[in-house]
Scaffold this motif. Structure first.
Motif, PDB file in Angstrom:
ATOM      1  N   UNK A  96     -47.983 -47.088 -20.323  1.00  0.00           N
ATOM      2  CA  UNK A  96     -48.089 -47.491 -21.728  1.00  0.00           C
ATOM      3  C   UNK A  96     -48.329 -46.261 -22.602  1.00  0.00           C
ATOM      4  N   UNK A  97     -47.447 -46.103 -23.601  1.00  0.00           N
ATOM      5  CA  UNK A  97     -47.531 -44.944 -24.487  1.00  0.00           C
ATOM      6  C   UNK A  97     -47.713 -45.451 -25.915  1.00  0.00           C
ATOM      7  N   UNK A  98     -48.758 -45.018 -26.619  1.00  0.00           N
ATOM      8  CA  UNK A  98     -49.016 -45.507 -27.978  1.00  0.00           C
ATOM      9  C   UNK A  98     -48.114 -44.851 -29.026  1.00  0.00           C
ATOM     10  N   UNK A  99     -46.833 -45.196 -28.988  1.00  0.00           N
ATOM     11  CA  UNK A  99     -45.851 -44.674 -29.945  1.00  0.00           C
ATOM     12  C   UNK A  99     -45.036 -45.850 -30.478  1.00  0.00           C
ATOM     13  N   UNK A 100     -44.229 -45.567 -31.523  1.00  0.00           N
ATOM     14  CA  UNK A 100     -43.438 -46.620 -32.153  1.00  0.00           C
ATOM     15  C   UNK A 100     -42.260 -47.041 -31.287  1.00  0.00           C
ATOM     16  N   UNK A 101     -41.598 -46.068 -30.652  1.00  0.00           N
ATOM     17  CA  UNK A 101     -40.452 -46.419 -29.805  1.00  0.00           C
ATOM     18  C   UNK A 101     -40.214 -45.319 -28.777  1.00  0.00           C
ATOM     19  N   UNK A 102     -39.406 -45.663 -27.774  1.00  0.00           N
ATOM     20  CA  UNK A 102     -39.067 -44.726 -26.694  1.00  0.00           C
ATOM     21  C   UNK A 102     -37.546 -44.650 -26.591  1.00  0.00           C
ATOM     22  N   UNK A 103     -37.000 -43.457 -26.653  1.00  0.00           N
ATOM     23  CA  UNK A 103     -35.550 -43.255 -26.579  1.00  0.00           C
ATOM     24  C   UNK A 103     -35.184 -42.620 -25.241  1.00  0.00           C
ATOM     25  N   UNK A 104     -33.953 -42.861 -24.812  1.00  0.00           N
ATOM     26  CA  UNK A 104     -33.404 -42.223 -23.612  1.00  0.00           C
ATOM     27  C   UNK A 104     -32.117 -41.518 -24.024  1.00  0.00           C
ATOM     28  N   UNK A 105     -32.049 -40.204 -23.784  1.00  0.00           N
ATOM     29  CA  UNK A 105     -30.885 -39.406 -24.175  1.00  0.00           C
ATOM     30  C   UNK A 105     -30.344 -38.667 -22.961  1.00  0.00           C
ATOM     31  N   UNK A 106     -29.033 -38.738 -22.756  1.00  0.00           N
ATOM     32  CA  UNK A 106     -28.384 -38.054 -21.632  1.00  0.00           C
ATOM     33  C   UNK A 106     -27.717 -36.777 -22.132  1.00  0.00           C
ATOM     34  N   UNK A 107     -28.070 -35.656 -21.516  1.00  0.00           N
ATOM     35  CA  UNK A 107     -27.481 -34.367 -21.869  1.00  0.00           C
ATOM     36  C   UNK A 107     -26.610 -33.822 -20.749  1.00  0.00           C
ATOM     37  N   UNK A 108     -26.397 -34.654 -19.737  1.00  0.00           N
ATOM     38  CA  UNK A 108     -25.545 -34.261 -18.609  1.00  0.00           C
ATOM     39  C   UNK A 108     -24.218 -34.993 -18.710  1.00  0.00           C
ATOM     40  N   UNK A 109     -23.120 -34.233 -18.658  1.00  0.00           N
ATOM     41  CA  UNK A 109     -21.778 -34.820 -18.690  1.00  0.00           C
ATOM     42  C   UNK A 109     -21.129 -34.652 -17.321  1.00  0.00           C
ATOM     43  N   UNK A 110     -20.868 -35.740 -16.595  1.00  0.00           N
ATOM     44  CA  UNK A 110     -20.223 -35.623 -15.283  1.00  0.00           C
ATOM     45  C   UNK A 110     -18.876 -34.921 -15.412  1.00  0.00           C
ATOM     46  N   UNK A 111     -18.577 -33.948 -14.538  1.00  0.00           N
ATOM     47  CA  UNK A 111     -17.294 -33.251 -14.633  1.00  0.00           C
ATOM     48  C   UNK A 111     -16.098 -34.128 -14.282  1.00  0.00           C
ATOM     49  N   UNK A 112     -16.338 -35.216 -13.546  1.00  0.00           N
ATOM     50  CA  UNK A 112     -15.241 -36.138 -13.235  1.00  0.00           C
ATOM     51  C   UNK A 112     -14.262 -35.624 -12.199  1.00  0.00           C
ATOM     52  N   UNK A 113     -14.668 -34.674 -11.384  1.00  0.00           N
ATOM     53  CA  UNK A 113     -13.773 -34.138 -10.348  1.00  0.00           C
ATOM     54  C   UNK A 113     -14.616 -33.600  -9.193  1.00  0.00           C
ATOM     55  N   UNK A 114     -13.948 -33.414  -8.049  1.00  0.00           N
ATOM     56  CA  UNK A 114     -14.626 -32.889  -6.860  1.00  0.00           C
ATOM     57  C   UNK A 114     -15.166 -31.490  -7.154  1.00  0.00           C
ATOM     58  N   UNK A 141     -47.762 -47.280 -32.665  1.00  0.00           N
ATOM     59  CA  UNK A 141     -48.577 -46.171 -33.153  1.00  0.00           C
ATOM     60  C   UNK A 141     -47.678 -45.096 -33.712  1.00  0.00           C
ATOM     61  N   UNK A 142     -48.268 -44.082 -34.340  1.00  0.00           N
ATOM     62  CA  UNK A 142     -47.458 -42.995 -34.898  1.00  0.00           C
ATOM     63  C   UNK A 142     -46.840 -42.144 -33.799  1.00  0.00           C
ATOM     64  N   UNK A 143     -45.644 -41.656 -34.036  1.00  0.00           N
ATOM     65  CA  UNK A 143     -44.996 -40.784 -33.074  1.00  0.00           C
ATOM     66  C   UNK A 143     -43.909 -41.477 -32.279  1.00  0.00           C
ATOM     67  N   UNK A 144     -43.246 -40.673 -31.454  1.00  0.00           N
ATOM     68  CA  UNK A 144     -42.132 -41.157 -30.649  1.00  0.00           C
ATOM     69  C   UNK A 144     -42.199 -40.563 -29.246  1.00  0.00           C
ATOM     70  N   UNK A 145     -41.477 -41.177 -28.335  1.00  0.00           N
ATOM     71  CA  UNK A 145     -41.328 -40.640 -26.980  1.00  0.00           C
ATOM     72  C   UNK A 145     -39.854 -40.662 -26.628  1.00  0.00           C
ATOM     73  N   UNK A 146     -39.425 -39.687 -25.836  1.00  0.00           N
ATOM     74  CA  UNK A 146     -38.015 -39.646 -25.421  1.00  0.00           C
ATOM     75  C   UNK A 146     -37.912 -39.111 -24.003  1.00  0.00           C
TER      76      UNK A 146
END
Length: 198
Positions: free
Chosen positions: A41-59, A87-92
């Motif tokens: 439990x985190x006292x923040x307004x919302x929690x986001x999930x962001x992906x910064x990895x792009x699969x290369x799509x090849x062997x 609560x104030x703040x965000x989590x990601x």
């Protein structure tokens, strides 16, 4: 003669039934869930999930060939384990790496190579992620806490493995990676983010 004719008719009917009956579809990998673990439990307004990895799509990468991936594991983990209590703040949760690589293994020669069932490939999975909690300060300042983990798992597959067995090996690889990710990130959150959870 009549008995032979009747037998031939029954055999033909059985053959037709066998041809029209589809083989059972493979059950596929078991879904990965974290509902059994206690929520964080985190006292923040919302929690986001962001992906910064792009699969290369090849062997040699193969994560793009499967429904369950390290990224989907991380998203399932965040959905099940992280709870915004307000609560104030965000989590990601930033997913920095979610690769699965298939590495061919060197085969032995001689009689062992000819008659032995050798290891064919090694599947290597990686899930690197960083959880960040940010809270605004009273006078424009603020505080930031982070917990980062780099989880690994691997599994070898035999030459004789069928397609179903290879899919099963991949599913077990994802299970192992999920367990390691859950254990490591939970421990790191407890170690470095205590004030952010209060």
């Amino acid at each position: 003669m009549k008995n032979k004719a009747a037998f031939a008719v029954l055999a033909a009917a059985a053959f037709l039934v066998a041809c029209t009956t589809e083989p059972p579809a493979p059950s596929g990998p078991k879904p990965i869930t974290f509902e059994a673990s206690e929520p964080i439990r985190i006292p923040v307004a919302f929690i986001a999930v962001d992906a910064y990895f792009t699969p290369p799509g090849r062997a040699p990468n193969i994560e793009h060939l499967h429904k369950i991936t390290p990224e989907s594991v991380a998203r399932s983990w965040a959905q099940a384990r992280l709870v915004a209590t307000g609560g104030p703040g965000t989590a990601s949760l930033a997913i920095l790496d979610g690769s699965v690589v298939s590495e061919e293994l060197e085969k032995k020669g001689g009689l062992t190579g000819v008659f032995g069932d050798q290891q064919d490939v090694k599947l290597k999975a990686r899930l690197k992620a960083r959880l960040t909690v940010e809270r605004p300060g009273a006078q424009g300042g603020g505080a930031t806490w982070t917990a980062e983990v780099d989880a690994y798992a691997d599994r070898t597959v035999l030459e004789s493995a069928s397609l179903n067995e290879r899919d099963e090996a991949y599913g077990k690889l994802m299970q192992s990676l999920a367990a390691e990710f859950d254990r490591s990130l939970t421990a790191e959150i407890q170690r470095s983010m205590g004030p952010a959870l209060r």
